[in-house]
Motif scaffolding. Structure first.
Motif, PDB file in Angstrom:
ATOM      1  N   VAL A 126      34.008  -4.736 -46.144  1.00 44.81           N
ATOM      2  CA  VAL A 126      33.485  -4.582 -47.507  1.00 44.81           C
ATOM      3  C   VAL A 126      32.625  -3.334 -47.611  1.00 44.81           C
ATOM      4  CG1 VAL A 126      31.978  -5.616 -49.240  1.00 44.81           C
ATOM      5  CG2 VAL A 126      33.593  -7.052 -47.992  1.00 44.81           C
ATOM      6  N   MET A 127      31.824  -3.032 -46.597  1.00 47.27           N
ATOM      7  CA  MET A 127      30.991  -1.827 -46.614  1.00 47.27           C
ATOM      8  C   MET A 127      31.848  -0.563 -46.598  1.00 47.27           C
ATOM      9  SD  MET A 127      27.931  -0.715 -43.984  1.00 47.27           S
ATOM     10  CE  MET A 127      26.943  -2.137 -44.428  1.00 47.27           C
ATOM     11  N   LEU A 128      32.948  -0.596 -45.828  1.00 49.04           N
ATOM     12  CA  LEU A 128      33.858   0.546 -45.793  1.00 49.04           C
ATOM     13  C   LEU A 128      34.492   0.773 -47.168  1.00 49.04           C
ATOM     14  CD1 LEU A 128      35.270   2.741 -44.133  1.00 49.04           C
ATOM     15  CD2 LEU A 128      37.027   1.044 -43.562  1.00 49.04           C
ATOM     16  N   ALA A 129      34.914  -0.321 -47.807  1.00 51.38           N
ATOM     17  CA  ALA A 129      35.486  -0.204 -49.150  1.00 51.38           C
ATOM     18  C   ALA A 129      34.449   0.322 -50.136  1.00 51.38           C
ATOM     19  CB  ALA A 129      36.011  -1.567 -49.605  1.00 51.38           C
ATOM     20  N   ASP A 130      33.192  -0.082 -49.927  1.00 50.92           N
ATOM     21  CA  ASP A 130      32.118   0.389 -50.805  1.00 50.92           C
ATOM     22  C   ASP A 130      31.936   1.901 -50.685  1.00 50.92           C
ATOM     23  OD1 ASP A 130      30.209  -0.382 -52.738  1.00 50.92           O
ATOM     24  OD2 ASP A 130      28.604  -0.118 -51.270  1.00 50.92           O
ATOM     25  N   PHE A 131      32.016   2.427 -49.450  1.00 53.30           N
ATOM     26  CA  PHE A 131      31.890   3.867 -49.241  1.00 53.30           C
ATOM     27  C   PHE A 131      33.077   4.620 -49.859  1.00 53.30           C
ATOM     28  CE2 PHE A 131      29.048   2.801 -45.509  1.00 53.30           C
ATOM     29  CZ  PHE A 131      27.906   3.294 -46.103  1.00 53.30           C
ATOM     30  N   VAL A 132      34.253   3.991 -49.871  1.00 49.90           N
ATOM     31  CA  VAL A 132      35.421   4.615 -50.483  1.00 49.90           C
ATOM     32  C   VAL A 132      35.239   4.746 -51.992  1.00 49.90           C
ATOM     33  CG1 VAL A 132      37.890   4.324 -50.955  1.00 49.90           C
ATOM     34  CG2 VAL A 132      36.997   3.865 -48.669  1.00 49.90           C
ATOM     35  N   LEU A 133      34.531   3.790 -52.612  1.00 48.45           N
ATOM     36  CA  LEU A 133      34.334   3.807 -54.058  1.00 48.45           C
ATOM     37  C   LEU A 133      33.305   4.855 -54.509  1.00 48.45           C
ATOM     38  CD1 LEU A 133      34.248  -0.023 -54.830  1.00 48.45           C
ATOM     39  CD2 LEU A 133      36.136   1.550 -55.211  1.00 48.45           C
ATOM     40  N   MET A 134      32.392   5.231 -53.629  1.00 54.11           N
ATOM     41  CA  MET A 134      31.278   6.103 -54.024  1.00 54.11           C
ATOM     42  C   MET A 134      31.705   7.464 -54.563  1.00 54.11           C
ATOM     43  SD  MET A 134      28.268   5.443 -51.225  1.00 54.11           S
ATOM     44  CE  MET A 134      27.435   3.868 -51.139  1.00 54.11           C
ATOM     45  N   PRO A 135      32.718   8.151 -53.999  1.00 55.72           N
ATOM     46  CA  PRO A 135      33.070   9.486 -54.523  1.00 55.72           C
ATOM     47  C   PRO A 135      33.528   9.487 -55.972  1.00 55.72           C
ATOM     48  CG  PRO A 135      33.999   9.178 -52.336  1.00 55.72           C
ATOM     49  CD  PRO A 135      33.478   7.851 -52.769  1.00 55.72           C
ATOM     50  N   GLY A 136      33.817   8.320 -56.537  1.00 59.61           N
ATOM     51  CA  GLY A 136      34.245   8.272 -57.930  1.00 59.61           C
ATOM     52  C   GLY A 136      33.125   8.484 -58.924  1.00 59.61           C
ATOM     53  N   LEU A 137      31.884   8.467 -58.469  1.00 63.29           N
ATOM     54  CA  LEU A 137      30.742   8.682 -59.359  1.00 63.29           C
ATOM     55  C   LEU A 137      30.573  10.176 -59.630  1.00 63.29           C
ATOM     56  CD1 LEU A 137      28.218   6.206 -57.682  1.00 63.29           C
ATOM     57  CD2 LEU A 137      29.474   5.844 -59.805  1.00 63.29           C
ATOM     58  N   LYS A 138      30.544  10.559 -60.902  1.00 64.64           N
ATOM     59  CA  LYS A 138      30.404  11.964 -61.302  1.00 64.64           C
ATOM     60  C   LYS A 138      29.339  12.078 -62.390  1.00 64.64           C
ATOM     61  CE  LYS A 138      34.226  12.847 -58.924  1.00 64.64           C
ATOM     62  NZ  LYS A 138      34.220  13.567 -57.611  1.00 64.64           N
ATOM     63  N   ILE A 139      28.461  13.066 -62.244  1.00 67.19           N
ATOM     64  CA  ILE A 139      27.421  13.324 -63.243  1.00 67.19           C
ATOM     65  C   ILE A 139      27.640  14.719 -63.814  1.00 67.19           C
ATOM     66  CG2 ILE A 139      24.953  13.572 -63.678  1.00 67.19           C
ATOM     67  CD1 ILE A 139      24.429  11.662 -61.394  1.00 67.19           C
ATOM     68  N   LEU A 140      27.681  14.821 -65.145  1.00 63.77           N
ATOM     69  CA  LEU A 140      27.848  16.100 -65.819  1.00 63.77           C
ATOM     70  C   LEU A 140      26.684  16.352 -66.759  1.00 63.77           C
ATOM     71  CD1 LEU A 140      31.650  16.234 -66.777  1.00 63.77           C
ATOM     72  CD2 LEU A 140      30.494  17.339 -64.868  1.00 63.77           C
ATOM     73  N   LYS A 141      26.208  17.570 -66.748  1.00 63.23           N
ATOM     74  CA  LYS A 141      25.166  18.010 -67.676  1.00 63.23           C
ATOM     75  C   LYS A 141      25.815  18.600 -68.929  1.00 63.23           C
ATOM     76  CE  LYS A 141      22.122  19.201 -63.804  1.00 63.23           C
ATOM     77  NZ  LYS A 141      21.419  20.303 -63.115  1.00 63.23           N
TER      78      LYS A 141
END
Length: 332
Positions: A48-63
């Motif tokens: 589950v922790m490995l899957a959680d790390f896979v999901l993290m790159p999908g977060l994007k912040i734009l100014k």
């Protein structure tokens, strides 16, 4: 390549909470497995922790005024535009081939990379480097030496204000849209400058209508700048760039002929000044003779009039003050 805007993806905060919750769950499973001396909960926790790390790159912040061009396994997936906290497919990768290109006096992303590297992780710095700025930026190309239409070498520099309007074209239609813009500015500048003389010259047609005009680089700067802007715009349409304005920032003769051209300008100014002085002096002499004749102050024959005209012209046109000689005798 047409730009495709990705909409409805502002779920970054929700997904962040989910990721945090999943991470907490994985840690709890690992702790429970260790406490119960059971390997199954611990394995599930690690998965589950490995899957959680896979999901993290999908977060994007734009100014504001930023965009992110995304590809999925080599295929264009779309562009994120507008400020916000987004969540996209974590396997999407951002693309910006001009990320590390620095243009003179342009609001570039290079500083954003440094700021992100100082205040965050390498991943944040990499994301900042891939963002495309949609702000109005300034390109100040180096001065160029170009021959004008008369063959005189002149040095000229321009400042171009521009912005990206189509991110897909900017990223995929050209190799590096910033370098492409810079090169097209150089080429367009040369094409336009070769049409005009530095200063007004007789028999030169700068508009292409077959009629000589008074166009020049020095006297028609607004027209020249407008033509340079249009020329650049026609070349960068395929790169998704809008050229807002082009202005001449520096214009001068090349050093090898600058001194000669300065002497030429000085000689022209001296001739114009002399012509004005002579015209004024002749007018004053005519007026003096008319007044003397009207008032019958003195009657002069043609020879005396010629002598008087000569003396007055010497006094009025001379470079130095005349030294008068008083004649106490007769004129005859």
């Amino acid at each position: 390549m047409e730009e495709k805007i990705i909409g409805g993806k502002k779920r970054g905060m929700l997904m962040l909470l989910v990721i945090i919750a999943v991470f907490a769950l994985s840690v709890a499973l690992i702790v429970v497995g260790a406490a119960a001396d059971s390997i199954a909960p611990a394995v599930v926790g690690f998965v589950v922790m490995l899957a959680d790390f896979v999901l993290m790159p999908g977060l994007k912040i734009l100014k504001p005024q930023e965009a992110l061009v995304l590809t999925l396994f080599g295929k264009y997936a779309g562009t994120l535009k507008g400020e916000g906290f987004y969540y996209v497919n974590p396997f999407c990768s951002a693309v910006n081939p001009a990320a590390k290109t620095k243009l003179n006096q342009s609001g570039d992303v290079k500083q954003a990379v440094l700021d992100a590297a100082k205040g965050g992780s390498a991943e944040a710095a990499e994301l900042a480097s891939k963002k495309i700025s949609l702000k109005i930026m300034t390109l100040n190309n180096n001065r160029q030496k170009i021959n004008d239409c008369l063959g005189n070498p002149v040095e000229i520099g321009i400042a171009v204000t521009w912005k990206v309007v189509d991110t897909a074209k900017a990223v995929f239609n050209v190799d590096n849209y910033k370098e492409y813009l810079s090169l097209q500015c150089d080429s367009a500048l040369r094409n336009i400058v070769r049409i005009y003389p530095y200063d007004v010259a007789p028999g030169v047609d700068t508009t292409g209508d077959g009629i000589a005009d008074e166009g020049s680089l020095r006297g028609s700067s607004e027209v020249v700048a407008s033509r340079i802007r249009d020329e650049i715009q026609s070349r960068v349409n395929e790169a998704g760039i809008e050229v807002i304005e082009a202005r001449i920032t520096y214009l001068a003769y090349a050093p090898e002929i600058a001194a000669v051209m300065l002497q030429r300008q000085q000689a022209s100014a001296i001739i114009d000044a002399r012509k004005m002085i002579v015209d004024g002096a002749v007018g004053m002499v005519e007026m003096a003779l008319e007044r003397l004749s009207e008032n019958n102050v003195v009657t002069l024959d043609e020879e005396r009039k010629a002598a008087m005209v000569s003396n007055l012209l010497v006094v009025l046109c001379g470079n130095h003050d005349a030294q008068p000689v008083v004649n106490s005798g007769s004129l005859y």
